[in-house]
Design an enzyme around this catalytic site. Structure first.
Site, PDB file in Angstrom:
ATOM      1  N   LYS A 233       0.801  -1.235  -0.070  1.00  0.00           N
ATOM      2  CA  LYS A 233       0.008   0.049  -0.037  1.00  0.00           C
ATOM      3  C   LYS A 233       0.836   1.200  -0.124  1.00  0.00           C
ATOM      4  O   LYS A 233       1.748   1.316   0.748  1.00  0.00           O
ATOM      5  CB  LYS A 233      -0.811  -0.097   1.129  1.00  0.00           C
ATOM      6  CG  LYS A 233      -1.852  -1.331   1.202  1.00  0.00           C
ATOM      7  CD  LYS A 233      -2.670  -1.372   2.514  1.00  0.00           C
ATOM      8  CE  LYS A 233      -1.785  -2.015   3.636  1.00  0.00           C
ATOM      9  NZ  LYS A 233      -2.268  -2.482   4.811  1.00  0.00           N
ATOM     10  N   LEU A 234       0.710   2.154  -0.960  1.00  0.00           N
ATOM     11  CA  LEU A 234       1.233   3.351  -0.999  1.00  0.00           C
ATOM     12  C   LEU A 234       0.496   4.569  -0.862  1.00  0.00           C
ATOM     13  O   LEU A 234       0.973   5.664  -1.059  1.00  0.00           O
ATOM     14  CB  LEU A 234       1.922   3.369  -2.489  1.00  0.00           C
ATOM     15  CG  LEU A 234       2.744   2.404  -2.981  1.00  0.00           C
ATOM     16  CD1 LEU A 234       3.087   2.390  -4.629  1.00  0.00           C
ATOM     17  CD2 LEU A 234       3.621   2.020  -2.112  1.00  0.00           C
ATOM     18  N   ALA A 265      -8.246   2.765   6.927  1.00  0.00           N
ATOM     19  CA  ALA A 265      -8.046   2.898   5.535  1.00  0.00           C
ATOM     20  C   ALA A 265      -7.309   1.497   4.946  1.00  0.00           C
ATOM     21  O   ALA A 265      -7.922   1.136   3.843  1.00  0.00           O
ATOM     22  CB  ALA A 265      -7.122   3.988   5.081  1.00  0.00           C
ATOM     23  N   ASP A 267      -7.693  -1.461   6.441  1.00  0.00           N
ATOM     24  CA  ASP A 267      -8.462  -2.388   6.630  1.00  0.00           C
ATOM     25  C   ASP A 267      -9.692  -2.430   5.404  1.00  0.00           C
ATOM     26  O   ASP A 267     -10.046  -3.394   4.706  1.00  0.00           O
ATOM     27  CB  ASP A 267      -9.475  -2.410   7.936  1.00  0.00           C
ATOM     28  CG  ASP A 267      -8.436  -2.478   9.228  1.00  0.00           C
ATOM     29  OD1 ASP A 267      -7.449  -3.224   9.073  1.00  0.00           O
ATOM     30  OD2 ASP A 267      -8.956  -1.646  10.070  1.00  0.00           O
TER      31      ASP A 267
END
Length: 318
Positions: A233-234, A265, A267
């Site tokens: 995730k970025l 976010a 999750d």
């Protein structure tokens, strides 16, 4: 254990907590009223997947108190099966306070969970035949961090799921303050991730866990451990994925006009990846869905209020 017939879609283990959200921005001690909600990383994912129509079962332990009853009632209202949640009259339910922010920053969070009913769960609490019936297990690094027995329970859940032929997703979801030290956290989280099919680290936590600074190197670390898919995730920049047979790629983030609350976010992102893959979507399509759901979540107050229904997902073209 050989692969067994699957009787429901998704199993999650984890602690649910009562969430009290402050009525105003600023230090928590200045708040005079709080809004009651439900919190917990695994709980957020269970809620999101249930809203999309999946048959989700949650296993945990709560106190037989008003907070515990509220949490179970809320989860049942979301359509989550709570038959494997134990209400223990001798224990208490954990809770947390969360500050309110209006500038897009991470809100202050204060936990009151030490010695909670969920932290006393042990491997003996696992119904192996029930867990083996899950098509998929979602696990995070939060539940194993709350106690030594919870860690042992988390290890056992992954082993049962793997032996029974279920797919497994794992979100490190680091909580450094819950671990005795950083080295222990890194060792145990990476060991759990090694038992998963799909690993979903954030860029910063991936760097902390692996020592690598780029999404490509972080993904390769977990792919080398055996994961078939790693999605890093970025944040606003989207995500990077590395799949064993389908290759690598980047998916852009979904634009957000105003960030209201960043909690939940990750999750929400997990809900997108898991639901997309279980729906038979391609990896890029699943990650695109994850970016969209994550963007929805940060635009609302609360840990799960932005998670869409299946109708909302379809209306958005995902």
């Amino acid at each position: 254990m050989t692969p067994v017939a699957k009787t429901y879609d998704i199993a999650v283990f984890g602690e649910a907590m009562l969430l009290l959200i402050a009525d105003r921005p600023g230090p928590l001690e200045l708040a005079e009223a709080f809004t009651k909600r439900i919190a917990g990383a695994e709980i957020n994912v269970a809620t999101g997947l249930s809203r999309l129509g999946f048959n989700v079962h949650w296993a945990s332990r709560l106190g037989a108190d008003s907070m515990g009853r509220y949490l179970v009632n809320q989860m049942r209202g979301e359509g989550v099966n709570c038959d494997h949640v134990t209400m223990d009259a001798a224990q208490r339910t954990g809770f947390q306070f969360k500050g309110r922010v209006d500038d897009g920053s991470d809100p202050a969070v204060e936990y009151h969970r030490k010695g909670s009913a969920a932290s006393l769960m042990t491997p003996d609490d696992i119904d192996a035949s029930w867990l083996a019936g899950a098509r998929h297990l979602h696990a995070t690094g939060v539940f194993p961090a709350i106690s030594a027995t919870a860690l042992a329970t988390a290890r056992r859940t992954l082993q049962i799921a793997r032996d029974s032929g279920s797919t497994i997703s794992f979100d490190p979801n680091l909580r450094p303050t819950l671990w005795p030290d950083e080295a222990t956290m890194r060792r145990e989280i990476n060991a759990l991730a090694a038992g998963a099919d799909w690993v979903l680290p954030g860029l910063a936590e991936g760097e902390l866990l692996t020592g690598h600074k780029t999404p490509e190197a972080i993904a390769r670390f977990y792919r080398d451990q055996g994961a078939s898919l790693v999605v890093v995730k970025l944040g606003a920049d989207g995500a990077y994925y590395d799949h064993a047979t389908l290759g690598c790629g980047r998916v852009p983030g979904w634009p957000v006009d105003k960030v209201v609350d960043t909690v939940g976010a990750g999750d929400a992102f997990a809900v997108g990846v898991i639901s997309g893959l279980l729906d038979g979507r391609t990896v890029p399509e699943a990650v695109e869905r994850a970016c969209w759901i994550g963007a929805r979540q940060v635009q609302v107050l609360g840990d799960s209020e932005g998670l869409p229904t299946r109708a909302e997902l379809q209306a958005a073209g995902y």
